[in-house]
Design a protein around this motif. Sequence first.
Motif, PDB file in Angstrom:
ATOM      1  N   LEU A  49       0.508  -1.423   0.423  1.00 38.08           N
ATOM      2  CA  LEU A  49       0.135  -0.089   0.118  1.00 38.08           C
ATOM      3  C   LEU A  49       1.438   1.199   0.667  1.00 38.08           C
ATOM      4  CD1 LEU A  49      -2.780  -1.355   2.580  1.00 38.08           C
ATOM      5  CD2 LEU A  49      -2.919  -1.078  -0.188  1.00 38.08           C
ATOM      6  N   HIS A  50       0.606   2.673  -0.660  1.00 37.59           N
ATOM      7  CA  HIS A  50       1.909   2.998  -1.172  1.00 37.59           C
ATOM      8  C   HIS A  50       0.387   4.670  -1.535  1.00 37.59           C
ATOM      9  CE1 HIS A  50       4.990   0.181  -1.876  1.00 37.59           C
ATOM     10  NE2 HIS A  50       3.737  -0.307  -2.281  1.00 37.59           N
ATOM     11  N   VAL A  51       1.329   5.602  -0.820  1.00 32.61           N
ATOM     12  CA  VAL A  51       0.311   6.720  -0.935  1.00 32.61           C
ATOM     13  C   VAL A  51       1.904   7.540  -1.139  1.00 32.61           C
ATOM     14  CG1 VAL A  51       0.005   8.332   0.565  1.00 32.61           C
ATOM     15  CG2 VAL A  51      -0.728   6.536   0.910  1.00 32.61           C
ATOM     16  N   HIS A  52       1.532   8.586  -2.033  1.00 30.27           N
ATOM     17  CA  HIS A  52       2.503   9.239  -2.456  1.00 30.27           C
ATOM     18  C   HIS A  52       1.908  10.879  -2.282  1.00 30.27           C
ATOM     19  CE1 HIS A  52       3.239   6.279  -5.098  1.00 30.27           C
ATOM     20  NE2 HIS A  52       4.372   7.006  -4.958  1.00 30.27           N
ATOM     21  N   PRO A  53       2.735  11.769  -1.442  1.00 27.88           N
ATOM     22  CA  PRO A  53       1.955  12.073   0.014  1.00 27.88           C
ATOM     23  C   PRO A  53       1.733  13.870  -1.739  1.00 27.88           C
ATOM     24  CG  PRO A  53       3.010  11.700   1.607  1.00 27.88           C
ATOM     25  CD  PRO A  53       3.088  10.798   0.561  1.00 27.88           C
ATOM     26  N   VAL A  54       3.100  13.805  -2.068  1.00 34.84           N
ATOM     27  CA  VAL A  54       2.976  15.492  -2.711  1.00 34.84           C
ATOM     28  C   VAL A  54       3.357  15.009  -3.959  1.00 34.84           C
ATOM     29  CG1 VAL A  54       4.927  17.648  -2.992  1.00 34.84           C
ATOM     30  CG2 VAL A  54       5.189  16.594  -0.851  1.00 34.84           C
ATOM     31  N   LYS A  55       2.528  15.120  -5.139  1.00 38.94           N
ATOM     32  CA  LYS A  55       2.809  14.772  -6.260  1.00 38.94           C
ATOM     33  C   LYS A  55       4.120  14.651  -7.194  1.00 38.94           C
ATOM     34  CE  LYS A  55       0.176  15.707 -10.513  1.00 38.94           C
ATOM     35  NZ  LYS A  55      -0.507  14.387 -11.198  1.00 38.94           N
ATOM     36  N   SER A  56       4.178  13.407  -7.482  1.00 38.86           N
ATOM     37  CA  SER A  56       5.620  13.334  -8.243  1.00 38.86           C
ATOM     38  C   SER A  56       6.635  13.322  -7.240  1.00 38.86           C
ATOM     39  CB  SER A  56       5.705  15.314  -9.342  1.00 38.86           C
ATOM     40  OG  SER A  56       6.251  14.375 -10.252  1.00 38.86           O
ATOM     41  N   CYS A  57       6.520  12.875  -6.096  1.00 42.54           N
ATOM     42  CA  CYS A  57       7.915  13.477  -4.735  1.00 42.54           C
ATOM     43  C   CYS A  57       7.885  12.070  -4.192  1.00 42.54           C
ATOM     44  CB  CYS A  57       8.141  14.075  -3.561  1.00 42.54           C
ATOM     45  SG  CYS A  57       7.688  15.911  -4.334  1.00 42.54           S
ATOM     46  N   ALA A  58       8.789  11.120  -4.015  1.00 39.04           N
ATOM     47  CA  ALA A  58       8.853   9.932  -3.476  1.00 39.04           C
ATOM     48  C   ALA A  58       7.711   9.939  -2.794  1.00 39.04           C
ATOM     49  CB  ALA A  58       9.828   9.937  -2.487  1.00 39.04           C
ATOM     50  N   GLY A  59       7.441   8.292  -2.934  1.00 40.28           N
ATOM     51  CA  GLY A  59       5.795   8.256  -1.906  1.00 40.28           C
ATOM     52  C   GLY A  59       6.611   7.295  -0.269  1.00 40.28           C
ATOM     53  N   VAL A  60       5.340   6.671   0.504  1.00 37.02           N
ATOM     54  CA  VAL A  60       5.851   5.742   1.419  1.00 37.02           C
ATOM     55  C   VAL A  60       4.987   5.534   1.271  1.00 37.02           C
ATOM     56  CG1 VAL A  60       4.359   7.783   2.611  1.00 37.02           C
ATOM     57  CG2 VAL A  60       5.733   6.292   4.239  1.00 37.02           C
ATOM     58  N   SER A  61       5.464   3.464   1.780  1.00 37.59           N
ATOM     59  CA  SER A  61       5.064   2.772   2.059  1.00 37.59           C
ATOM     60  C   SER A  61       4.203   2.451   3.380  1.00 37.59           C
ATOM     61  CB  SER A  61       5.758   0.944   2.018  1.00 37.59           C
ATOM     62  OG  SER A  61       6.270   1.314   0.459  1.00 37.59           O
ATOM     63  N   LEU A  62       2.997   2.142   3.828  1.00 31.41           N
ATOM     64  CA  LEU A  62       1.718   1.554   4.972  1.00 31.41           C
ATOM     65  C   LEU A  62       1.276   0.311   4.728  1.00 31.41           C
ATOM     66  CD1 LEU A  62       0.122   5.594   4.458  1.00 31.41           C
ATOM     67  CD2 LEU A  62       2.492   5.044   5.655  1.00 31.41           C
TER      68      LEU A  62
ATOM     69  N   GLY B 172       1.074  28.401 -11.058  1.00 27.89           N
ATOM     70  CA  GLY B 172       0.277  28.260  -9.620  1.00 27.89           C
ATOM     71  C   GLY B 172      -0.191  26.488 -11.032  1.00 27.89           C
ATOM     72  N   GLU B 173       0.742  26.676 -11.658  1.00 28.48           N
ATOM     73  CA  GLU B 173       0.737  25.676 -13.294  1.00 28.48           C
ATOM     74  C   GLU B 173       1.853  24.143 -12.080  1.00 28.48           C
ATOM     75  OE1 GLU B 173      -0.915  23.774 -16.390  1.00 28.48           O
ATOM     76  OE2 GLU B 173      -0.629  26.610 -15.798  1.00 28.48           O
ATOM     77  N   PHE B 174       0.963  23.014 -12.189  1.00 28.11           N
ATOM     78  CA  PHE B 174       2.352  22.338 -11.312  1.00 28.11           C
ATOM     79  C   PHE B 174       2.967  21.702 -11.913  1.00 28.11           C
ATOM     80  CE2 PHE B 174      -0.070  18.929 -14.790  1.00 28.11           C
ATOM     81  CZ  PHE B 174       0.726  18.012 -14.334  1.00 28.11           C
ATOM     82  N   LEU B 175       4.433  20.845 -11.497  1.00 29.91           N
ATOM     83  CA  LEU B 175       5.374  20.390 -11.927  1.00 29.91           C
ATOM     84  C   LEU B 175       5.428  19.336 -11.255  1.00 29.91           C
ATOM     85  CD1 LEU B 175       7.249  23.807 -11.085  1.00 29.91           C
ATOM     86  CD2 LEU B 175       6.616  23.077 -13.338  1.00 29.91           C
ATOM     87  N   SER B 176       5.947  18.638 -12.520  1.00 27.47           N
ATOM     88  CA  SER B 176       6.799  17.618 -11.860  1.00 27.47           C
ATOM     89  C   SER B 176       8.025  16.954 -12.367  1.00 27.47           C
ATOM     90  CB  SER B 176       5.708  15.975 -12.847  1.00 27.47           C
ATOM     91  OG  SER B 176       5.806  15.723 -14.109  1.00 27.47           O
TER      92      SER B 176
END
Length: 283
Positions: free
Chosen positions: A11-24, A47-51
């Motif tokens: 189960l993986h959550v990526h709190p900040v879009k396009s930054c590293a995720g965390v396994s929970l 205000g344009e998103f970046l990835s």
Amino acid sequence: MSDIDVTIAGLHVHPVKSCAGVSLPEVLLIETGFEFDRAWMVVDADGEFLSQRELPRMALVATELRHSELVLRAPGMLALHLALDTAEAATRVRVWDDEVAAYDMGDLAAQWFSDFLRQPLRLVRFDPEQKRLSNRAWTGTIEAENAFSDGYPILVISEASLAGLNERLAAKDLPPVTMQRFRPNLVLTGLDAHGEDHLDEIAFDTPEGPVRLKLVKPCPRCPIPNVDPATGVPGTEPGDTLAGYRADERVGGAISFGMNAVIVEGLECVLRVGQVGGASIRF
């Protein structure tokens, strides 16, 4: 009635879009998918998103969810601690074709990301009062909400799909890649390679109640899986290898890997690693 048993392997959550995720070990299902998944996003001065497409070094921003805060770390940077229950000024931001309400996370967070990624940036949090919906051409009658994800609340991939890719990479004397490159939420065992392509629904019985997820659209792949999550350096693999066998006519011939899913039932239920569920095959 299920056609096949599946088990939650990750189960993986990526709190900040396009930054590293965390396994929970467990996650709460909310309207937009897994709680805290893609709840924050980096934007430019307009205000344009970046990835990682534009800023591959975003892969090096590690995230940690503590009881009351999000902690961000990056090479050469002091840790940034953000309280989960705070946000500053209301603002408007753009993610793909959607302009949505958000909250600016303040000057300290903005400076932290600007310093690490070497250009003026802000960090924003999704406004939970905002309704950002998936494409009804794929979800049909289901009104699926999203935070800052690319367009669907949950991404499902089987461990067998990654194993099959790594077998092909090994045949070319190339090193294996990790699941981290594909940024899934729900990783399953019990399926053949790309068996998720053929599923209709996945169901789990949880102590809080039944969960049903409907798989609605193949996930077309951009160059982000070619960014090495350990170095933030882009390359050409595994994209080149995937191009040899994963062109998917369902998404206009794009390379697909994994399936986007929406929540049919199960808000406020908890999914846990090791849980066994049943999946139905789409006919």
